[in-house]
Scaffold this motif. Structure first.
Motif, mmCIF file in Angstrom:
data_model
loop_
_atom_site.group_PDB
_atom_site.id
_atom_site.type_symbol
_atom_site.label_atom_id
_atom_site.label_comp_id
_atom_site.label_asym_id
_atom_site.label_seq_id
_atom_site.Cartn_x
_atom_site.Cartn_y
_atom_site.Cartn_z
ATOM 1 N N ALA A 152 5.467 -2.655 -2.074
ATOM 2 C CA ALA A 152 5.128 -3.299 -0.803
ATOM 3 C C ALA A 152 4.026 -2.524 -0.086
ATOM 4 O O ALA A 152 3.121 -3.117 0.516
ATOM 5 C CB ALA A 152 6.373 -3.386 0.083
ATOM 6 N N ASN A 153 4.080 -1.185 -0.157
ATOM 7 C CA ASN A 153 3.007 -0.378 0.426
ATOM 8 C C ASN A 153 1.672 -0.689 -0.232
ATOM 9 O O ASN A 153 0.643 -0.834 0.442
ATOM 10 C CB ASN A 153 3.303 1.113 0.250
ATOM 11 N N SER A 154 1.670 -0.791 -1.559
ATOM 12 C CA SER A 154 0.427 -0.992 -2.308
ATOM 13 C C SER A 154 -0.205 -2.356 -2.035
ATOM 14 O O SER A 154 -1.433 -2.470 -1.936
ATOM 15 C CB SER A 154 0.693 -0.841 -3.813
ATOM 16 N N PHE A 155 0.622 -3.380 -1.920
ATOM 17 C CA PHE A 155 0.098 -4.736 -1.786
ATOM 18 C C PHE A 155 0.070 -5.240 -0.346
ATOM 19 O O PHE A 155 -0.330 -6.382 -0.113
ATOM 20 C CB PHE A 155 0.914 -5.707 -2.657
ATOM 21 N N ALA A 156 0.491 -4.403 0.605
ATOM 22 C CA ALA A 156 0.531 -4.863 1.999
ATOM 23 C C ALA A 156 -0.847 -5.279 2.491
ATOM 24 O O ALA A 156 -0.996 -6.309 3.171
ATOM 25 C CB ALA A 156 1.097 -3.757 2.889
ATOM 26 N N THR A 157 -1.882 -4.498 2.148
ATOM 27 C CA THR A 157 -3.230 -4.828 2.617
ATOM 28 C C THR A 157 -3.740 -6.122 1.998
ATOM 29 O O THR A 157 -4.378 -6.938 2.676
ATOM 30 C CB THR A 157 -4.194 -3.680 2.288
ATOM 31 N N SER A 158 -3.455 -6.324 0.704
ATOM 32 C CA SER A 158 -3.920 -7.543 0.025
ATOM 33 C C SER A 158 -3.247 -8.783 0.580
ATOM 34 O O SER A 158 -3.884 -9.825 0.765
ATOM 35 C CB SER A 158 -3.662 -7.434 -1.482
ATOM 36 N N VAL A 159 -1.951 -8.674 0.857
ATOM 37 C CA VAL A 159 -1.212 -9.825 1.385
ATOM 38 C C VAL A 159 -1.581 -10.083 2.846
ATOM 39 O O VAL A 159 -1.789 -11.229 3.259
ATOM 40 C CB VAL A 159 0.306 -9.612 1.224
ATOM 41 N N SER A 160 -1.676 -9.025 3.640
ATOM 42 C CA SER A 160 -1.980 -9.207 5.061
ATOM 43 C C SER A 160 -3.386 -9.751 5.276
ATOM 44 O O SER A 160 -3.646 -10.470 6.239
ATOM 45 C CB SER A 160 -1.813 -7.886 5.817
ATOM 46 N N SER A 161 -4.328 -9.398 4.364
ATOM 47 C CA SER A 161 -5.685 -9.936 4.473
ATOM 48 C C SER A 161 -5.812 -11.319 3.840
ATOM 49 O O SER A 161 -6.894 -11.909 3.855
ATOM 50 C CB SER A 161 -6.679 -8.986 3.794
ATOM 51 N N ARG A 162 -4.716 -11.795 3.251
ATOM 52 C CA ARG A 162 -4.649 -13.106 2.602
ATOM 53 C C ARG A 162 -5.537 -13.188 1.367
ATOM 54 O O ARG A 162 -5.920 -14.289 0.941
ATOM 55 C CB ARG A 162 -5.006 -14.222 3.588
ATOM 56 N N LEU A 206 -4.270 -12.202 -1.414
ATOM 57 C CA LEU A 206 -3.220 -12.648 -2.321
ATOM 58 C C LEU A 206 -2.085 -13.248 -1.528
ATOM 59 O O LEU A 206 -1.825 -12.833 -0.394
ATOM 60 C CB LEU A 206 -2.679 -11.467 -3.142
ATOM 61 N N THR A 207 -1.421 -14.222 -2.120
ATOM 62 C CA THR A 207 -0.186 -14.715 -1.525
ATOM 63 C C THR A 207 0.951 -13.779 -1.923
ATOM 64 O O THR A 207 0.805 -12.951 -2.837
ATOM 65 C CB THR A 207 0.124 -16.133 -1.996
ATOM 66 N N MET A 208 2.071 -13.907 -1.250
ATOM 67 C CA MET A 208 3.215 -13.063 -1.599
ATOM 68 C C MET A 208 3.651 -13.302 -3.040
ATOM 69 O O MET A 208 3.967 -12.350 -3.763
ATOM 70 C CB MET A 208 4.374 -13.352 -0.651
#
Length: 205
Positions: free
Chosen positions: A31-41, A43-45
């Motif tokens: 979750a730490n690693s992908f938080a930036t990618s998901v929050s910037s949209r 990537l989707t969850m």
């Protein structure tokens, strides 16, 4: 070393808490690693979960052996348990219980923590409890190198992150044709990333 079937229950409990630790890797570390990618949209969850599943499995299989060996044999003096291997088994189980329990609580509270920090701390605690402070390898080949990596990694990551951001900002976004420059830059970024991962697998795998 003979098989100790009378302690199979320790092995079984260790598997359960190892799976709990692994679950927490997904719930916290990934979750730490992908938080930036998901929050910037970017990537989707769902996409992040699928990519993380493949990357976590691939990383564990291809380059996980060296890290596992460090935690297994380079933190505490495992040779001193040669006459009492069941004590080492129990100690490693306790380290897993402590690590997975803390990670579960931290994840519930939304605290970003490291699974590596937790399990290393657990193994150090086991070493001190069973062998005393002298049973822990505090030298550069053991704990000191791990601590140094924890201190160095944020600085290196920050410097590389800033460099990539500045190159992208001034080399792509602020140019007259950012779309074209972006399409040109993507293969270079991909090649650099693939090259680093390939060398890592060849060198450390």
């Amino acid at each position: 070393m003979p098989y100790l079937h009378q302690f199979d229950y320790i092995f079984a409990l260790g598997l359960i808490f190892a799976f709990l630790d692994a679950w927490n890797i997904g719930a916290n570390d990934v979750a730490n690693s992908f938080a930036t990618s998901v929050s910037s949209r970017s990537l989707t969850m769902r996409q992040a979960m699928i990519i993380a599943s493949f990357c976590e499995f691939g990383g564990a299989v291809l380059v996980g052996a060296r890290v596992a060996d460090t935690i297994r044999s380079k933190i505490i003096a495992v040779d001193r348990f040669r006459e009492q291997p069941e004590v080492l088994m129990l100690g490693m189980l306790c380290a897993l219980v402590g690590s997975s329990t803390y990670l579960t609580i931290a994840t519930k509270l939304g605290l970003p923590v490291s699974t590596t920090h937790c399990i290393v701390g657990g193994v150090i605690g086991v070493g001190i409890a069973t062998l005393g402070a002298g049973g822990v390898n505090w030298g550069w080949k053991g704990v000191s190198q791990i601590f140094a990596a924890w201190a160095i990694a944020p600085g290196i990551a920050g410097a590389l992150g800033a460099l990539i951001f500045l190159v992208t900002k001034y080399g792509v976004m602020k140019r007259s044709n950012p779309l074209r420059n972006g399409l040109i830059a993507i293969p270079f970024y991909f090649a650099i990333t693939s090259g680093i991962l390939t060398m890592l697998v060849v060198w450390k795998g």
